[in-house]
Design an enzyme around this catalytic site. Structure first.
Site, PDB file in Angstrom:
ATOM      1  N   LYS A 178     -18.585   0.705   6.268  1.00  0.00           N
ATOM      2  CA  LYS A 178     -18.790   1.942   7.030  1.00  0.00           C
ATOM      3  C   LYS A 178     -19.772   2.828   6.263  1.00  0.00           C
ATOM      4  O   LYS A 178     -19.446   3.386   5.225  1.00  0.00           O
ATOM      5  CB  LYS A 178     -17.477   2.715   7.246  1.00  0.00           C
ATOM      6  CG  LYS A 178     -17.686   3.785   8.333  1.00  0.00           C
ATOM      7  CD  LYS A 178     -16.766   4.967   8.241  1.00  0.00           C
ATOM      8  CE  LYS A 178     -17.160   5.980   7.234  1.00  0.00           C
ATOM      9  NZ  LYS A 178     -18.422   6.722   7.508  1.00  0.00           N
ATOM     10  N   GLU A 254     -17.123   4.945  -7.213  1.00  0.00           N
ATOM     11  CA  GLU A 254     -18.271   5.602  -7.851  1.00  0.00           C
ATOM     12  C   GLU A 254     -18.344   6.994  -7.248  1.00  0.00           C
ATOM     13  O   GLU A 254     -18.665   7.150  -6.064  1.00  0.00           O
ATOM     14  CB  GLU A 254     -19.542   4.802  -7.590  1.00  0.00           C
ATOM     15  CG  GLU A 254     -19.456   3.437  -8.235  1.00  0.00           C
ATOM     16  CD  GLU A 254     -20.749   2.639  -8.175  1.00  0.00           C
ATOM     17  OE1 GLU A 254     -21.590   2.921  -7.307  1.00  0.00           O
ATOM     18  OE2 GLU A 254     -20.896   1.732  -9.002  1.00  0.00           O
ATOM     19  N   CYS A 288     -26.430  10.967  -7.432  1.00  0.00           N
ATOM     20  CA  CYS A 288     -25.259  11.249  -8.273  1.00  0.00           C
ATOM     21  C   CYS A 288     -25.615  11.310  -9.745  1.00  0.00           C
ATOM     22  O   CYS A 288     -24.884  11.901 -10.535  1.00  0.00           O
ATOM     23  CB  CYS A 288     -24.207  10.169  -8.046  1.00  0.00           C
ATOM     24  SG  CYS A 288     -24.841   8.530  -8.454  1.00  0.00           S
ATOM     25  N   GLU A 381     -19.930  20.256  -9.086  1.00  0.00           N
ATOM     26  CA  GLU A 381     -21.095  19.510  -8.607  1.00  0.00           C
ATOM     27  C   GLU A 381     -21.711  20.242  -7.413  1.00  0.00           C
ATOM     28  O   GLU A 381     -21.001  20.599  -6.469  1.00  0.00           O
ATOM     29  CB  GLU A 381     -20.677  18.098  -8.177  1.00  0.00           C
ATOM     30  CG  GLU A 381     -21.854  17.261  -7.721  1.00  0.00           C
ATOM     31  CD  GLU A 381     -21.440  15.913  -7.141  1.00  0.00           C
ATOM     32  OE1 GLU A 381     -20.583  15.871  -6.235  1.00  0.00           O
ATOM     33  OE2 GLU A 381     -21.991  14.898  -7.591  1.00  0.00           O
TER      34      GLU A 381
HETATM   35  P1  NAD Z   1     -18.405  11.817   1.012  1.00  0.00           P
HETATM   36  O1  NAD Z   1     -17.320  11.492   0.061  1.00  0.00           O
HETATM   37  O2  NAD Z   1     -18.271  13.020   1.857  1.00  0.00           O
HETATM   38  O3  NAD Z   1     -18.643  10.616   2.028  1.00  0.00           O
HETATM   39  C1  NAD Z   1     -18.886   9.299   1.561  1.00  0.00           C
HETATM   40  C2  NAD Z   1     -18.372   8.314   2.603  1.00  0.00           C
HETATM   41  O4  NAD Z   1     -16.959   8.430   2.690  1.00  0.00           O
HETATM   42  C3  NAD Z   1     -18.911   8.548   4.008  1.00  0.00           C
HETATM   43  O5  NAD Z   1     -19.137   7.302   4.610  1.00  0.00           O
HETATM   44  C4  NAD Z   1     -17.763   9.280   4.685  1.00  0.00           C
HETATM   45  O6  NAD Z   1     -17.725   9.135   6.079  1.00  0.00           O
HETATM   46  C5  NAD Z   1     -16.569   8.607   4.046  1.00  0.00           C
HETATM   47  N1  NAD Z   1     -15.336   9.405   4.046  1.00  0.00           N
HETATM   48  C6  NAD Z   1     -15.196  10.747   3.972  1.00  0.00           C
HETATM   49  N2  NAD Z   1     -13.883  11.081   3.985  1.00  0.00           N
HETATM   50  C7  NAD Z   1     -13.182   9.922   4.058  1.00  0.00           C
HETATM   51  C8  NAD Z   1     -11.790   9.595   4.086  1.00  0.00           C
HETATM   52  N3  NAD Z   1     -10.856  10.539   4.045  1.00  0.00           N
HETATM   53  N4  NAD Z   1     -11.433   8.290   4.154  1.00  0.00           N
HETATM   54  C9  NAD Z   1     -12.377   7.321   4.172  1.00  0.00           C
HETATM   55  N5  NAD Z   1     -13.704   7.562   4.163  1.00  0.00           N
HETATM   56  C10 NAD Z   1     -14.100   8.848   4.088  1.00  0.00           C
HETATM   57  O7  NAD Z   1     -19.727  11.866   0.135  1.00  0.00           O
HETATM   58  P2  NAD Z   1     -21.195  12.203   0.624  1.00  0.00           P
HETATM   59  O8  NAD Z   1     -21.275  13.652   0.933  1.00  0.00           O
HETATM   60  O9  NAD Z   1     -21.598  11.210   1.656  1.00  0.00           O
HETATM   61  O10 NAD Z   1     -22.028  11.873  -0.712  1.00  0.00           O
HETATM   62  C11 NAD Z   1     -22.216  12.791  -1.730  1.00  0.00           C
HETATM   63  C12 NAD Z   1     -21.207  12.578  -2.836  1.00  0.00           C
HETATM   64  O11 NAD Z   1     -21.228  11.228  -3.262  1.00  0.00           O
HETATM   65  C13 NAD Z   1     -21.513  13.372  -4.091  1.00  0.00           C
HETATM   66  O12 NAD Z   1     -20.310  13.861  -4.634  1.00  0.00           O
HETATM   67  C14 NAD Z   1     -22.120  12.357  -5.027  1.00  0.00           C
HETATM   68  O13 NAD Z   1     -22.020  12.650  -6.399  1.00  0.00           O
HETATM   69  C15 NAD Z   1     -21.348  11.142  -4.678  1.00  0.00           C
HETATM   70  N6  NAD Z   1     -22.081   9.924  -5.041  1.00  0.00           N
HETATM   71  C16 NAD Z   1     -21.686   9.221  -6.141  1.00  0.00           C
HETATM   72  C17 NAD Z   1     -22.389   8.078  -6.521  1.00  0.00           C
HETATM   73  C18 NAD Z   1     -22.025   7.254  -7.734  1.00  0.00           C
HETATM   74  O14 NAD Z   1     -22.573   6.164  -7.896  1.00  0.00           O
HETATM   75  N7  NAD Z   1     -21.143   7.718  -8.586  1.00  0.00           N
HETATM   76  C19 NAD Z   1     -23.478   7.668  -5.759  1.00  0.00           C
HETATM   77  C20 NAD Z   1     -23.853   8.431  -4.656  1.00  0.00           C
HETATM   78  C21 NAD Z   1     -23.147   9.566  -4.286  1.00  0.00           C
HETATM   79  O1  6OD Z   2     -28.849   2.442  -9.121  1.00  0.00           O
HETATM   80  C1  6OD Z   2     -27.718   2.118  -8.757  1.00  0.00           C
HETATM   81  O2  6OD Z   2     -27.307   0.951  -8.824  1.00  0.00           O
HETATM   82  C2  6OD Z   2     -26.796   3.126  -8.269  1.00  0.00           C
HETATM   83  N1  6OD Z   2     -25.551   2.712  -7.991  1.00  0.00           N
HETATM   84  C3  6OD Z   2     -27.203   4.389  -8.099  1.00  0.00           C
HETATM   85  C4  6OD Z   2     -26.373   5.437  -7.665  1.00  0.00           C
HETATM   86  C5  6OD Z   2     -26.921   6.623  -7.376  1.00  0.00           C
HETATM   87  C6  6OD Z   2     -26.142   7.701  -6.898  1.00  0.00           C
HETATM   88  O3  6OD Z   2     -26.516   8.531  -6.113  1.00  0.00           O
END
Ligand code: NAD
Ligand code: 6OD
Length: 477
Positions: A178, A254, A288, A381
């Site tokens: 998803k 992640e 992230c 964040e």
């Molecule tokens: P989000 O958590 O709002 O959404 C991510 C996904 O989870 C979406 O597909 C969303 O529909 C789904 N989702 C939301 N609530 C849910 C629930 N209760 N149950 C199941 N699925 C659910 O995050 P976002 O706004 O899309 O992305 C930004 C965030 O993601 C930031 O906090 C960022 O730091 C983090 N992020 C982390 C990494 C990493 O590798 N650590 C990478 C990219 C983004």
């Molecule tokens: O480079 C990657 O493999 C990775 N997982 C990046 C994540 C970025 C977060 O926004």
């Protein structure tokens, strides 16, 4: 290609549609079907059936060939993928064409190589006093976990989806993915490529929709799901973990970050400034791994802030926030920073372009100084184009400040002192530490965070480990 679910080898748009907006000008550009519970159920069922059928009997060689065909398929439709990613996210075309789409291709190729070349362990065992030879052979085989749910965010839509889909398929699992409701397009194209690559029906399924109380939650809490790989916000990780707890479903998370950069007085300052422009402002801070906290040794603090502010004021070709809601969240932090006593040395508002972008979701790249370590702006964040710069006096204080955070995803150390680099890097509480560089990726390395930034590691063998279960076989000889 319009967003559609892909279930059991067929596309469907079942479900009420919700609008998709362009972050560049705010206009509605499409509609996305919200997968109702029965579509999620059908996807999980199709995945289970695939495991019991031809997909479950594929050899690793066959799966790796399929992964390579998927990589070739993305490459053949490269421009289409780039255009779809740019349309959904508003990110500069160059970023999508040099990072997102090539990395998606690289994810499939590198997991094909890794899975094919992966050795297993054997232990010849001797048991004195045993009847017969007194010997046994222990060997370990890995079997797939089963049906895995993959839930991904909007910032690097195809890159982060394929980062999990490729190892999950390589290890022999069936996938229900998803993507974010904000960025459905490249995921739909990926389903088309997977279809063309000839994977058996049900091996890969795609459902669109929102998260909480919707498709995401239905999928993550589904009793038919054997493991969850999730990238997104830490608060969402908490919610998913609650649902997963009911079935003791394993998770790989992640999550968010509040990443620190440490700039020592002995650093090449021009390189540190340029590196921080990249690490804080690439994709308008919506990665992230982006730096939101910069700590600079006091003797070079003013010089660094002046040089950074000058570069940031000159930034031009930057993209918007993903949505009006996210823009409002980032702007609320710009206001909070001022209320908390920050000095805004660059940006701080909404840019005016005099063209269609004025209807989009842009905020100015922003540099702040003057806040205490306890300020919310320094602790939470923001996920936008903003960093706070503060001074430190010595190495111990630099490490203490970097570690004074609920998060621990990535950090950057800028120094020309090799001994210092090796001393400091392991002391920083983060899963990834870059020295004199940022986001330099080798797909074989462990990727993930500590504290609120995640659970487990992905990348290379770490992903293949998560997506499979070791089974020890002991044969008496
Ligand atoms: P989000 O958590 O709002 O959404 C991510 C996904 O989870 C979406 O597909 C969303 O529909 C789904 N989702 C939301 N609530 C849910 C629930 N209760 N149950 C199941 N699925 C659910 O995050 P976002 O706004 O899309 O992305 C930004 C965030 O993601 C930031 O906090 C960022 O730091 C983090 N992020 C982390 C990494 C990493 O590798 N650590 C990478 C990219 C983004
Ligand atoms: O480079 C990657 O493999 C990775 N997982 C990046 C994540 C970025 C977060 O926004």
């Amino acid at each position: 290609m319009k967003p559609a679910h892909y279930v059991n080898g067929a596309f469907t748009t079942t479900g009420t549609a919700f609008p998709l907006f362009s972050p560049v000008d705010g206009s509605q550009v499409g509609a996305v079907p919200e997968a109702p519970r029965d579509v999620v159920d059908a996807a999980v069922r199709a995945a289970r059936t695939a495991l019991a059928g031809p997909w479950g009997r594929t050899s690793v060689e066959e799966r790796c060939s399929m992964l390579r065909r998927i990589a070739d398929g993305i490459e053949a439709r490269f421009d289409e993928f780039v255009a779809a990613e740019v349309a959904d996210t508003g990110k500069p075309r160059e970023l999508a064409a040099t990072v997102d789409i090539p990395r998606a291709i690289g994810n499939f190729r590198s997991y094909a190589d890794l899975a094919y070349g992966r050795p297993e362990r054997a232990y010849p065992t001797t048991v004195p006093g045993w009847s017969g030879s007194g010997q046994a052979l222990n060997y370990t085989v890995r079997r797939p976990l089963g049906v895995v749910a993959i839930i991904s965010p909007w910032n690097l839509p195809l890159l982060l989806l394929t980062w999990k889909v490729a190892p999950a398929l390589a290890a022999g699992n069936a996938v229900v993915a998803k993507p974010s409701e904000e960025t459905p397009s490249t995921a739909t194209l990926l389903a088309a490529v997977i279809d063309e690559a000839g994977l058996p029906a049900g091996a890969f399924n795609l459902v669109h929709g929102h998260g909480a109380n919707a498709a995401g939650e239905h999928l993550a809490s589904h009793p038919g799901v054997d493991a969850i790989a999730f990238t997104g916000a830490s608060a969402t990780g908490t919610a998913i973990m609650r649902g997963a707890a009911d079935h003791v479903t394993p998770v790989s998370f992640e999550l968010g970050g509040k990443n620190a950069a440490l700039v020592f007085a002995d650093a090449d300052l021009a390189e540190a400034v340029e590196g921080t422009v990249r690490s804080s402002f690439t994709h308008s801070g919506q990665i992230c791994l982006c730096t939101e906290r910069v700590y600079v040794q006091r003797s070079r603090f003013e010089e660094f802030v002046d040089a950074l502010a000058e570069r940031v004021r000159a930034l031009q070709d930057y993209g918007p926030m993903i949505s009006a809601e996210h823009r409002d969240k980032v702007l609320s932090y710009y206001r909070l920073a001022v209320e908390e006593g920050a000095t805004v040395v660059a940006g701080g508002g909404v840019p005016s372009f005099g063209d269609e972008r004025d209807g989009g979701f842009y905020v100015e790249p922003t540099v702040l100084t003057g806040l205490p370590q306890t300020a919310r702006t320094v602790r939470e964040e923001i996920f936008g184009p903003v960093c706070h710069v503060a001074p430190f006096d010595d190495e111990d204080e630099a490490v203490r400040l970097a570690n004074d955070s609920p998060y621990g995803l990535a950090a950057t150390v800028w120094t020309t002192d090799l001994s210092r680099a090796h001393r400091v890097a392991p002391r920083v509480e983060a899963g990834i530490v870059w020295v004199n560089c940022w986001n330099l990726r080798d797909l074989r390395t462990p990727f993930g965070g500590v504290k609120a930034s995640g659970i487990g590691r992905e990348g290379g063998e770490y992903s293949l480990d998560f997506f499979s279960e070791p089974v020890n076989v002991c044969v008496k000889i």
